[in-house]
Write a protein that holds these residues in place. Structure first.
Motif, PDB file in Angstrom:
ATOM      1  N   ARG A 133      17.917  40.213  -4.364  1.00  0.00           N
ATOM      2  CA  ARG A 133      18.048  39.348  -5.368  1.00  0.00           C
ATOM      3  C   ARG A 133      18.561  39.822  -6.560  1.00  0.00           C
ATOM      4  N   LEU A 134      18.457  41.094  -6.976  1.00  0.00           N
ATOM      5  CA  LEU A 134      19.202  41.651  -8.052  1.00  0.00           C
ATOM      6  C   LEU A 134      20.535  41.718  -8.056  1.00  0.00           C
ATOM      7  N   VAL A 135      21.269  41.896  -7.016  1.00  0.00           N
ATOM      8  CA  VAL A 135      22.665  41.768  -6.804  1.00  0.00           C
ATOM      9  C   VAL A 135      23.151  40.577  -6.444  1.00  0.00           C
ATOM     10  N   GLY A 136      22.429  39.571  -6.569  1.00  0.00           N
ATOM     11  CA  GLY A 136      22.757  38.016  -6.459  1.00  0.00           C
ATOM     12  C   GLY A 136      22.506  37.359  -5.327  1.00  0.00           C
ATOM     13  N   PHE A 137      22.033  37.949  -4.395  1.00  0.00           N
ATOM     14  CA  PHE A 137      21.888  37.119  -2.970  1.00  0.00           C
ATOM     15  C   PHE A 137      20.828  36.210  -3.136  1.00  0.00           C
ATOM     16  N   SER A 138      20.831  34.763  -2.688  1.00  0.00           N
ATOM     17  CA  SER A 138      20.046  33.511  -2.913  1.00  0.00           C
ATOM     18  C   SER A 138      18.903  34.088  -1.849  1.00  0.00           C
ATOM     19  N   LEU A 139      17.934  32.971  -1.920  1.00  0.00           N
ATOM     20  CA  LEU A 139      16.635  33.267  -0.884  1.00  0.00           C
ATOM     21  C   LEU A 139      17.089  33.193   0.596  1.00  0.00           C
ATOM     22  N   ASP A 140      17.703  32.063   0.568  1.00  0.00           N
ATOM     23  CA  ASP A 140      18.236  32.004   1.955  1.00  0.00           C
ATOM     24  C   ASP A 140      19.007  33.084   2.489  1.00  0.00           C
ATOM     25  N   GLU A 141      20.067  33.650   1.563  1.00  0.00           N
ATOM     26  CA  GLU A 141      20.719  34.881   1.971  1.00  0.00           C
ATOM     27  C   GLU A 141      19.739  35.880   2.270  1.00  0.00           C
ATOM     28  N   CYS A 142      18.686  36.170   1.580  1.00  0.00           N
ATOM     29  CA  CYS A 142      17.603  37.150   1.740  1.00  0.00           C
ATOM     30  C   CYS A 142      16.969  36.998   2.982  1.00  0.00           C
ATOM     31  N   ARG A 143      16.761  35.839   3.565  1.00  0.00           N
ATOM     32  CA  ARG A 143      16.217  35.681   4.815  1.00  0.00           C
ATOM     33  C   ARG A 143      17.156  36.248   5.913  1.00  0.00           C
ATOM     34  N   GLU A 144      18.391  35.696   5.591  1.00  0.00           N
ATOM     35  CA  GLU A 144      19.632  36.480   6.747  1.00  0.00           C
ATOM     36  C   GLU A 144      19.556  37.894   6.755  1.00  0.00           C
ATOM     37  N   LEU A 145      19.337  38.496   5.451  1.00  0.00           N
ATOM     38  CA  LEU A 145      19.645  39.999   5.386  1.00  0.00           C
ATOM     39  C   LEU A 145      18.260  40.677   6.156  1.00  0.00           C
ATOM     40  N   LEU A 146      17.091  39.976   5.943  1.00  0.00           N
ATOM     41  CA  LEU A 146      15.960  40.428   6.437  1.00  0.00           C
ATOM     42  C   LEU A 146      15.941  40.218   7.990  1.00  0.00           C
ATOM     43  N   ALA A 147      16.550  38.993   8.714  1.00  0.00           N
ATOM     44  CA  ALA A 147      16.838  38.840  10.108  1.00  0.00           C
ATOM     45  C   ALA A 147      17.683  40.208  10.581  1.00  0.00           C
ATOM     46  N   PHE A 148      18.603  40.638   9.815  1.00  0.00           N
ATOM     47  CA  PHE A 148      19.414  41.592  10.196  1.00  0.00           C
ATOM     48  C   PHE A 148      18.512  42.839  10.303  1.00  0.00           C
ATOM     49  N   SER A 149      17.827  42.931   9.247  1.00  0.00           N
ATOM     50  CA  SER A 149      17.087  44.374   8.992  1.00  0.00           C
ATOM     51  C   SER A 149      16.207  44.533  10.276  1.00  0.00           C
ATOM     52  N   ARG A 150      15.703  43.335  10.792  1.00  0.00           N
ATOM     53  CA  ARG A 150      14.584  43.168  11.682  1.00  0.00           C
ATOM     54  C   ARG A 150      15.216  43.458  13.012  1.00  0.00           C
ATOM     55  N   ASP A 151      16.599  43.292  13.210  1.00  0.00           N
ATOM     56  CA  ASP A 151      17.252  43.448  14.553  1.00  0.00           C
ATOM     57  C   ASP A 151      17.878  44.725  14.936  1.00  0.00           C
ATOM     58  N   PRO A 152      17.190  45.366  15.751  1.00  0.00           N
ATOM     59  CA  PRO A 152      17.876  46.532  16.075  1.00  0.00           C
ATOM     60  C   PRO A 152      19.409  46.603  16.630  1.00  0.00           C
ATOM     61  N   ALA A 153      19.516  45.467  17.057  1.00  0.00           N
ATOM     62  CA  ALA A 153      20.999  45.520  18.064  1.00  0.00           C
ATOM     63  C   ALA A 153      22.001  44.777  16.721  1.00  0.00           C
ATOM     64  N   ARG A 154      21.789  44.778  15.677  1.00  0.00           N
ATOM     65  CA  ARG A 154      22.730  43.929  14.402  1.00  0.00           C
ATOM     66  C   ARG A 154      23.985  44.698  14.499  1.00  0.00           C
ATOM     67  N   SER A 163      26.780  46.285  11.942  1.00  0.00           N
ATOM     68  CA  SER A 163      26.927  46.499  10.396  1.00  0.00           C
ATOM     69  C   SER A 163      28.230  45.635   9.908  1.00  0.00           C
ATOM     70  N   ALA A 164      29.071  45.249  10.848  1.00  0.00           N
ATOM     71  CA  ALA A 164      30.033  44.359  10.509  1.00  0.00           C
ATOM     72  C   ALA A 164      29.574  43.084  10.089  1.00  0.00           C
ATOM     73  N   ASP A 165      28.665  42.518  10.658  1.00  0.00           N
ATOM     74  CA  ASP A 165      28.034  41.272  10.379  1.00  0.00           C
ATOM     75  C   ASP A 165      27.338  41.357   8.874  1.00  0.00           C
ATOM     76  N   VAL A 166      26.839  42.356   8.631  1.00  0.00           N
ATOM     77  CA  VAL A 166      26.115  42.928   7.326  1.00  0.00           C
ATOM     78  C   VAL A 166      27.176  43.169   6.391  1.00  0.00           C
ATOM     79  N   LYS A 167      28.174  43.671   6.778  1.00  0.00           N
ATOM     80  CA  LYS A 167      29.048  43.968   5.812  1.00  0.00           C
ATOM     81  C   LYS A 167      30.021  42.663   5.321  1.00  0.00           C
ATOM     82  N   ALA A 168      30.282  41.644   6.211  1.00  0.00           N
ATOM     83  CA  ALA A 168      30.734  40.565   6.154  1.00  0.00           C
ATOM     84  C   ALA A 168      29.961  39.761   5.091  1.00  0.00           C
ATOM     85  N   LYS A 169      28.639  39.709   5.284  1.00  0.00           N
ATOM     86  CA  LYS A 169      27.912  38.818   4.398  1.00  0.00           C
ATOM     87  C   LYS A 169      27.991  39.509   3.004  1.00  0.00           C
ATOM     88  N   ALA A 170      27.963  40.751   2.885  1.00  0.00           N
ATOM     89  CA  ALA A 170      28.148  41.268   1.584  1.00  0.00           C
ATOM     90  C   ALA A 170      29.415  41.111   0.769  1.00  0.00           C
TER      91      ALA A 170
END
Length: 134
Positions: free
Chosen positions: A54-75, A77-84
Motif C-alpha cells: 500500500r505504501l508504494v501505491g498498490f490498491s487493496l485488490d492488487e494487494c490480494r493478487e500479491l498475496l496470492a503470489f506470495s502464497r503460491d510456491p509455483a509462482r 517472478s515474471a508475473d510479479v514483475k509484470a504487476k510491479a
C-alpha cells in the motif's frame, strides 16, 4: 499473538487489521478458547506485505493478487514483475498528470496580478469560455 501485538509489529492499527480480515484479504486467524483472535507469523507476514504494498501505491485488490503470489510456491517472478511494472507505469502516468496540473496552475498564477482589482486570470483561466458567470 493478540491483535494489539500484531498491530505493534506491523505498524497497522487494529481497525485496519480487522478490516483486512473482514474483507478476506488475510488468512483468518485462529481463535483462542475465549473467542479472541490469535494471529500467527502467517498473518503478520501477510499484513506486512499489504502495508508495504500500500505504501508504494498498490490498491487493496492488487494487494490480494500479491498475496496470492506470495502464497503460491509455483509462482513465476515474471508475473510479479509484470504487476510491479504495471504499477510503475500507472505511477508515471499520475506524475505526468500532476506535472501538467502544476504547469497550468503556475502559468495562471504568474498571469494574475494579485492586486485589489476584480480581474483575475486564474478565475478566467479555470472557467469555461461559454460560461457567462466567468
Amino acid at each position: 499473538m493478540n491483535i494489539s501485538e500484531v498491530a505493534a509489529k506491523t505498524g497497522l492499527n487494529t481497525k485496519t487489521i480487522r478490516f483486512y480480515e473482514e474483507k478476506g484479504v488475510i488468512t483468518p486467524p485462529s481463535r483462542a478458547s475465549n473467542g479472541y483472535r490469535r494471529y500467527g507469523d502467517r498473518q503478520q507476514n501477510e499484513l506486512l506485505l499489504i502495508r508495504r504494498a500500500r505504501l508504494v501505491g498498490f490498491s487493496l485488490d492488487e494487494c490480494r493478487e500479491l498475496l496470492a503470489f506470495s502464497r503460491d510456491p509455483a509462482r513465476r517472478s515474471a508475473d510479479v514483475k509484470a504487476k510491479a511494472e504495471q504499477k510503475l507505469a500507472e505511477i508515471d502516468g499520475k506524475i505526468q498528470e500532476l506535472l501538467e496540473m502544476k504547469a497550468t496552475l503556475t502559468a495562471l498564477t504568474e498571469q494574475c496580478p494579485g492586486d485589489s482589482g476584480a480581474q483575475c486570470p486564474i478565475i478566467e483561466g479555470l472557467c469555461c469560455a461559454s460560461e457567462p458567470a466567468c
